[in-house]
Design a protein around this motif. Structure first.
Motif, PDB file in Angstrom:
ATOM      1  N   GLN A   1       0.830  -1.204   0.000  1.00  0.00           N
ATOM      2  CA  GLN A   1       0.000   0.000   0.000  1.00  0.00           C
ATOM      3  C   GLN A   1       0.868   1.260   0.000  1.00  0.00           C
ATOM      4  O   GLN A   1       0.542   2.251  -0.643  1.00  0.00           O
ATOM      5  CB  GLN A   1      -0.924   0.017   1.227  1.00  0.00           C
ATOM      6  CG  GLN A   1      -1.934  -1.114   1.223  1.00  0.00           C
ATOM      7  CD  GLN A   1      -2.996  -0.905   0.160  1.00  0.00           C
ATOM      8  OE1 GLN A   1      -3.637   0.123   0.102  1.00  0.00           O
ATOM      9  NE2 GLN A   1      -3.143  -1.889  -0.723  1.00  0.00           N
TER      10      GLN A   1
ATOM     11  N   LEU B   1       2.619   6.126  -7.363  1.00  0.00           N
ATOM     12  CA  LEU B   1       1.674   7.047  -8.007  1.00  0.00           C
ATOM     13  C   LEU B   1       2.102   8.502  -7.839  1.00  0.00           C
ATOM     14  O   LEU B   1       1.516   9.394  -8.435  1.00  0.00           O
ATOM     15  CB  LEU B   1       0.277   6.873  -7.408  1.00  0.00           C
ATOM     16  CG  LEU B   1      -0.481   5.626  -7.864  1.00  0.00           C
ATOM     17  CD1 LEU B   1      -1.683   5.374  -6.969  1.00  0.00           C
ATOM     18  CD2 LEU B   1      -0.925   5.766  -9.317  1.00  0.00           C
TER      19      LEU B   1
ATOM     20  N   ARG C   1      12.519  -1.343  -9.933  1.00  0.00           N
ATOM     21  CA  ARG C   1      12.110  -0.569  -8.754  1.00  0.00           C
ATOM     22  C   ARG C   1      13.068   0.586  -8.473  1.00  0.00           C
ATOM     23  O   ARG C   1      12.720   1.522  -7.748  1.00  0.00           O
ATOM     24  CB  ARG C   1      11.993  -1.484  -7.543  1.00  0.00           C
ATOM     25  CG  ARG C   1      10.756  -2.409  -7.627  1.00  0.00           C
ATOM     26  CD  ARG C   1      10.877  -3.591  -6.686  1.00  0.00           C
ATOM     27  NE  ARG C   1      11.072  -3.162  -5.309  1.00  0.00           N
ATOM     28  CZ  ARG C   1      10.070  -2.799  -4.505  1.00  0.00           C
ATOM     29  NH1 ARG C   1       8.830  -2.851  -4.938  1.00  0.00           N
ATOM     30  NH2 ARG C   1      10.317  -2.409  -3.280  1.00  0.00           N
TER      31      ARG C   1
ATOM     32  N   ASN D   1      11.898   4.154 -10.369  1.00  0.00           N
ATOM     33  CA  ASN D   1      11.095   5.164  -9.653  1.00  0.00           C
ATOM     34  C   ASN D   1      11.531   5.268  -8.193  1.00  0.00           C
ATOM     35  O   ASN D   1      10.805   5.794  -7.359  1.00  0.00           O
ATOM     36  CB  ASN D   1       9.598   4.879  -9.780  1.00  0.00           C
ATOM     37  CG  ASN D   1       9.205   3.536  -9.202  1.00  0.00           C
ATOM     38  OD1 ASN D   1      10.045   2.773  -8.760  1.00  0.00           O
ATOM     39  ND2 ASN D   1       7.912   3.254  -9.205  1.00  0.00           N
TER      40      ASN D   1
ATOM     41  N   LEU E   1      11.753   3.199  -5.754  1.00  0.00           N
ATOM     42  CA  LEU E   1      11.185   2.450  -4.633  1.00  0.00           C
ATOM     43  C   LEU E   1      12.320   1.764  -3.893  1.00  0.00           C
ATOM     44  O   LEU E   1      12.194   1.427  -2.727  1.00  0.00           O
ATOM     45  CB  LEU E   1      10.164   1.418  -5.119  1.00  0.00           C
ATOM     46  CG  LEU E   1       8.818   1.960  -5.581  1.00  0.00           C
ATOM     47  CD1 LEU E   1       7.866   0.829  -5.902  1.00  0.00           C
ATOM     48  CD2 LEU E   1       8.194   2.882  -4.542  1.00  0.00           C
TER      49      LEU E   1
ATOM     50  N   ARG F   1       8.129  10.264 -10.203  1.00  0.00           N
ATOM     51  CA  ARG F   1       7.098   9.271  -9.883  1.00  0.00           C
ATOM     52  C   ARG F   1       5.770   9.601 -10.561  1.00  0.00           C
ATOM     53  O   ARG F   1       4.999   8.711 -10.887  1.00  0.00           O
ATOM     54  CB  ARG F   1       6.928   9.171  -8.371  1.00  0.00           C
ATOM     55  CG  ARG F   1       8.082   8.390  -7.748  1.00  0.00           C
ATOM     56  CD  ARG F   1       7.994   8.356  -6.253  1.00  0.00           C
ATOM     57  NE  ARG F   1       8.979   7.435  -5.697  1.00  0.00           N
ATOM     58  CZ  ARG F   1       9.255   7.349  -4.403  1.00  0.00           C
ATOM     59  NH1 ARG F   1       8.623   8.120  -3.544  1.00  0.00           N
ATOM     60  NH2 ARG F   1      10.157   6.496  -3.976  1.00  0.00           N
TER      61      ARG F   1
ATOM     62  N   MET G   1       3.470   2.335 -12.222  1.00  0.00           N
ATOM     63  CA  MET G   1       3.976   0.999 -11.897  1.00  0.00           C
ATOM     64  C   MET G   1       2.827   0.048 -11.599  1.00  0.00           C
ATOM     65  O   MET G   1       1.856   0.402 -10.933  1.00  0.00           O
ATOM     66  CB  MET G   1       4.917   1.055 -10.704  1.00  0.00           C
ATOM     67  CG  MET G   1       5.601  -0.273 -10.440  1.00  0.00           C
ATOM     68  SD  MET G   1       6.998  -0.058  -9.323  1.00  0.00           S
ATOM     69  CE  MET G   1       8.092  -1.347  -9.889  1.00  0.00           C
TER      70      MET G   1
ATOM     71  N   PHE H   1       2.152  -3.788 -10.011  1.00  0.00           N
ATOM     72  CA  PHE H   1       2.834  -4.761  -9.160  1.00  0.00           C
ATOM     73  C   PHE H   1       2.246  -6.161  -9.344  1.00  0.00           C
ATOM     74  O   PHE H   1       1.079  -6.319  -9.718  1.00  0.00           O
ATOM     75  CB  PHE H   1       2.678  -4.372  -7.681  1.00  0.00           C
ATOM     76  CG  PHE H   1       3.200  -3.006  -7.344  1.00  0.00           C
ATOM     77  CD1 PHE H   1       4.494  -2.851  -6.857  1.00  0.00           C
ATOM     78  CD2 PHE H   1       2.420  -1.877  -7.502  1.00  0.00           C
ATOM     79  CE1 PHE H   1       4.982  -1.593  -6.537  1.00  0.00           C
ATOM     80  CE2 PHE H   1       2.898  -0.617  -7.185  1.00  0.00           C
ATOM     81  CZ  PHE H   1       4.179  -0.471  -6.693  1.00  0.00           C
TER      82      PHE H   1
ATOM     83  N   ASN I   1      -1.862  -4.401  -5.323  1.00  0.00           N
ATOM     84  CA  ASN I   1      -1.776  -3.281  -4.373  1.00  0.00           C
ATOM     85  C   ASN I   1      -2.827  -2.206  -4.615  1.00  0.00           C
ATOM     86  O   ASN I   1      -2.554  -1.013  -4.488  1.00  0.00           O
ATOM     87  CB  ASN I   1      -0.381  -2.634  -4.420  1.00  0.00           C
ATOM     88  CG  ASN I   1       0.715  -3.587  -4.002  1.00  0.00           C
ATOM     89  OD1 ASN I   1       0.429  -4.636  -3.430  1.00  0.00           O
ATOM     90  ND2 ASN I   1       1.951  -3.256  -4.287  1.00  0.00           N
ATOM     91  N   LEU I   2      -4.048  -2.617  -4.945  1.00  0.00           N
ATOM     92  CA  LEU I   2      -5.135  -1.636  -5.004  1.00  0.00           C
ATOM     93  C   LEU I   2      -5.456  -1.186  -3.584  1.00  0.00           C
ATOM     94  O   LEU I   2      -5.127  -1.875  -2.615  1.00  0.00           O
ATOM     95  CB  LEU I   2      -6.361  -2.261  -5.667  1.00  0.00           C
ATOM     96  CG  LEU I   2      -6.191  -2.581  -7.154  1.00  0.00           C
ATOM     97  CD1 LEU I   2      -7.435  -3.281  -7.686  1.00  0.00           C
ATOM     98  CD2 LEU I   2      -5.907  -1.324  -7.959  1.00  0.00           C
ATOM     99  N   PHE I   3      -6.102  -0.019  -3.476  1.00  0.00           N
ATOM    100  CA  PHE I   3      -6.473   0.492  -2.159  1.00  0.00           C
ATOM    101  C   PHE I   3      -7.818  -0.125  -1.769  1.00  0.00           C
ATOM    102  O   PHE I   3      -8.847   0.218  -2.356  1.00  0.00           O
ATOM    103  CB  PHE I   3      -6.544   2.019  -2.186  1.00  0.00           C
ATOM    104  CG  PHE I   3      -5.258   2.664  -2.671  1.00  0.00           C
ATOM    105  CD1 PHE I   3      -4.020   2.210  -2.212  1.00  0.00           C
ATOM    106  CD2 PHE I   3      -5.285   3.696  -3.590  1.00  0.00           C
ATOM    107  CE1 PHE I   3      -2.836   2.792  -2.655  1.00  0.00           C
ATOM    108  CE2 PHE I   3      -4.102   4.287  -4.035  1.00  0.00           C
ATOM    109  CZ  PHE I   3      -2.885   3.828  -3.570  1.00  0.00           C
TER     110      PHE I   3
ATOM    111  N   ARG J   1      -5.332   2.575 -12.970  1.00  0.00           N
ATOM    112  CA  ARG J   1      -4.920   3.523 -11.933  1.00  0.00           C
ATOM    113  C   ARG J   1      -3.586   4.176 -12.291  1.00  0.00           C
ATOM    114  O   ARG J   1      -3.409   5.391 -12.123  1.00  0.00           O
ATOM    115  CB  ARG J   1      -4.800   2.792 -10.582  1.00  0.00           C
ATOM    116  CG  ARG J   1      -4.374   3.687  -9.445  1.00  0.00           C
ATOM    117  CD  ARG J   1      -4.322   2.948  -8.126  1.00  0.00           C
ATOM    118  NE  ARG J   1      -3.252   1.958  -8.089  1.00  0.00           N
ATOM    119  CZ  ARG J   1      -2.954   1.237  -7.013  1.00  0.00           C
ATOM    120  NH1 ARG J   1      -3.645   1.395  -5.896  1.00  0.00           N
ATOM    121  NH2 ARG J   1      -1.972   0.364  -7.043  1.00  0.00           N
ATOM    122  N   ALA J   2      -2.651   3.368 -12.786  1.00  0.00           N
ATOM    123  CA  ALA J   2      -1.349   3.925 -13.162  1.00  0.00           C
ATOM    124  C   ALA J   2      -1.493   4.834 -14.387  1.00  0.00           C
ATOM    125  O   ALA J   2      -0.896   5.907 -14.447  1.00  0.00           O
ATOM    126  CB  ALA J   2      -0.357   2.793 -13.444  1.00  0.00           C
TER     127      ALA J   2
END
Ligand SMILES: Nc1ncnc2c1ncn2[C@@H]1O[C@H](COP(=O)(O)OP(=O)(O)O)[C@@H](O)[C@H]1O
Ligand SMILES: [Mg+2]
Lengths: 224, 245
Positions: free
Chosen positions: A123, A130, B48, B51, B53, B79, B84, B86, B90-92, B152-153
């Protein structure tokens, strides 16, 4: 029926009930104020402990450990009776709120930290990828999920704070317990104490039941 | 032409264990690059780093669209330009599908809610899940969730899309629907870097395939040259092992 007359003396209870209710009001004032300030302080402490720069996380941890170790009664007496020696003088109400907040924020900090740490790492990574700022990541993604996890333990903490308000009677706060002991002295009968106990139970039992339901509700709600 | 992504001497270590041994890699605008290689070879770590991470050594440099990828202000810019996807979606989970897609444009680009919603619905239609917009991610199948993650990306209108094994955690019958979305994306001119075990996808869609092993790029070439005529023995044995299964 000596026992009933002693402990459940209805006329005495009726006479002293207004006094007890005014005490309940004070108890709620102290409790609710301390709960709110404790939540704000706890969230702040948790965030700086997790993400603060330099020595801040360590200092936050020290604070949390100290105020989870110190007995609340000792702290309250220090705030009310010892601080005046260095020129810091709080009213009984402020003393009670300060002592309760100092301790409650230490406990809620640990609750918030556990809630934030329970959020899967993905998360955080998805938020960062993003381009969300740290603030938006916390406010829009992490905290809304953490809140669900921390609501049961936070409610538990509220119960503890409300119970601990009874200690305020030692700094002459006219809270529920103090009014009950005074009423007992006036009436020369312990019924007001029993009345106070019943009011505490009536106040807190629903909260205890809510915690149990919340724990069940959030416990079975397994999210990915 | 200057590359869109320029990676120079990329080094990354965990303690004494070196994961990336000084990788040099240029990726052109619009290029679709697939990264293949055995597990643990550093593929995820490589993308990774793009960006950030993952942090990387100070001697290394990554530049994306003229912006140096480093700690500090510029990172937010990078960013925002780099999407990205995954392996684990990793959706909210506390936001609807629609809100998942709307969030970043509103918060990072300051897009107005109405505009963000219009755009999100358009993207959800594009990845074939317009009807699911009001649902929560937990109610969707893995393939649907991954398509939401792609939408989403894309909502940030990134110049680069990074994919880290986007189909590896999907049931076999859902792999196709996600690969189809990625294929159609590859035709739109967005630059893509895809870590994948889907050799068919790599062969069909990639402009270039990179084979990694032990934290190094062992061989890179067009898909047909890599798959039909690999030069390095390590590439050959890797391809043999994956094509056998
Ligand atoms: N946080 C970490 N700590 C230590 N070692 C790690 C960590 N993350 C990855 N590694 C190691 O780095 C190597 C490369 O990992 P990764 O980039 O995930 O490989 P791949 O994606 O090709 O499977 C692996 O050997 C892995 O064990
Ligand atoms: Mg990987």
């Amino acid at each position: 029926m000596n026992l009933l007359n002693t402990f459940f003396n209805i006329p005495v209870l009726i006479d002293t009930f207004p006094l007890l209710l005014s005490g309940l009001l004070v108890t709620l004032e102290i409790g609710v104020t301390s709960i709110i300030t404790g939540l704000a302080g706890g969230l702040f402490l948790a965030l700086v402990r997790l993400y603060g720069p330099g020595p801040i996380p360590f200092l936050s941890k020290i604070y949390i450990d100290i105020f989870r170790s110190i007995p609340l009664l000792v702290l309250l007496i220090i705030v009310y009776y010892a601080l005046p020696f260095v020129g810091i003088r709080f009213s009984p109400f402020v003393s009670a709120v300060v002592a309760l907040t100092l301790v409650s924020s230490a406990y809620t900090a640990e609750i918030f930290r556990a809630g934030i740490e329970a959020i899967p790492h993905g998360q955080f990574e998805a938020s960062q990828a993003l381009g969300l700022s740290s603030r938006h990541m916390m406010v829009d993604v992490i905290l809304p999920q953490a809140i669900r996890i921390v609501i049961p333990p936070l409610t538990n903490n509220c119960i503890n704070v409300l119970k601990d308000t009874a200690l305020a009677s030692v700094v002459a706060m006219p809270d529920l317990l103090k009014q009950a002991t005074q009423a007992q002295a006036l009436a020369a009968n312990p019924t007001p104490l029993i009345g106070a106990a019943l009011i505490y139970v009536a106040l807190l039992w629903p909260l205890v039941a809510i915690v149990a339901r919340l724990e069940k509700h959030f416990g079975k709600d397994k999210r990915p | 032409m200057t590359p869109l992504i320029k990676i120079s001497n990329l080094k990354k270590a965990y303690g004494i264990f070196t994961v990336l041994h000084g990788i040099d890699l240029d990726i052109a605008e619009g290029e679709v690059v697939c990264v293949i290689g055995p597990s643990g070879s550093g593929k995820s770590t490589l993308i990774r780093c793009i960006n950030r991470l993952e942090s990387f050594s100070d001697e290394s440099s990554i530049v994306v669209d003229g912006v140096v990828v480093g700690p500090g202000e510029a990172l937010a810019k990078v960013r925002a330009e780099v999407g990205m996807v995954f392996q684990s979606f990793n959706l909210f989970p506390h936001l609807t599908v629609l809100k998942n897609v709307m969030l970043a444009p509103m918060r990072v680009r300051g897009t107005k809610p109405a505009e963000a919603e219009r755009k999100a619905r358009e993207l959800l239609a594009r990845v074939g899940i317009a009807e699911q917009a009001e649902k929560y991610p937990g109610k969707l199948s893995g393939g649907q969730q991954q398509r939401v993650a792609i939408a989403r990306a894309l909502a940030m209108e990134p110049k680069v899309m990074l994919f880290d094994e986007p189909t590896s955690s999907l049931d076999p019958e859902m792999v196709g629907e996600v690969l189809d979305v990625m294929k159609s994306l590859a035709g739109t001119g967005v630059t893509m870097v895809v870590v994948t075990h889907e050799m068919g996808f790599a062969r069909q869609v990639a402009d270039r395939v990179i084979f990694m092993d032990g934290g190094r790029i062992i061989e890179q070439n067009t898909p047909s040259k890599i798959f039909d005529n690999p030069k390095e023995e390590r590439t050959r044995s890797f391809l043999r092992s994956v094509l056998d299964h």
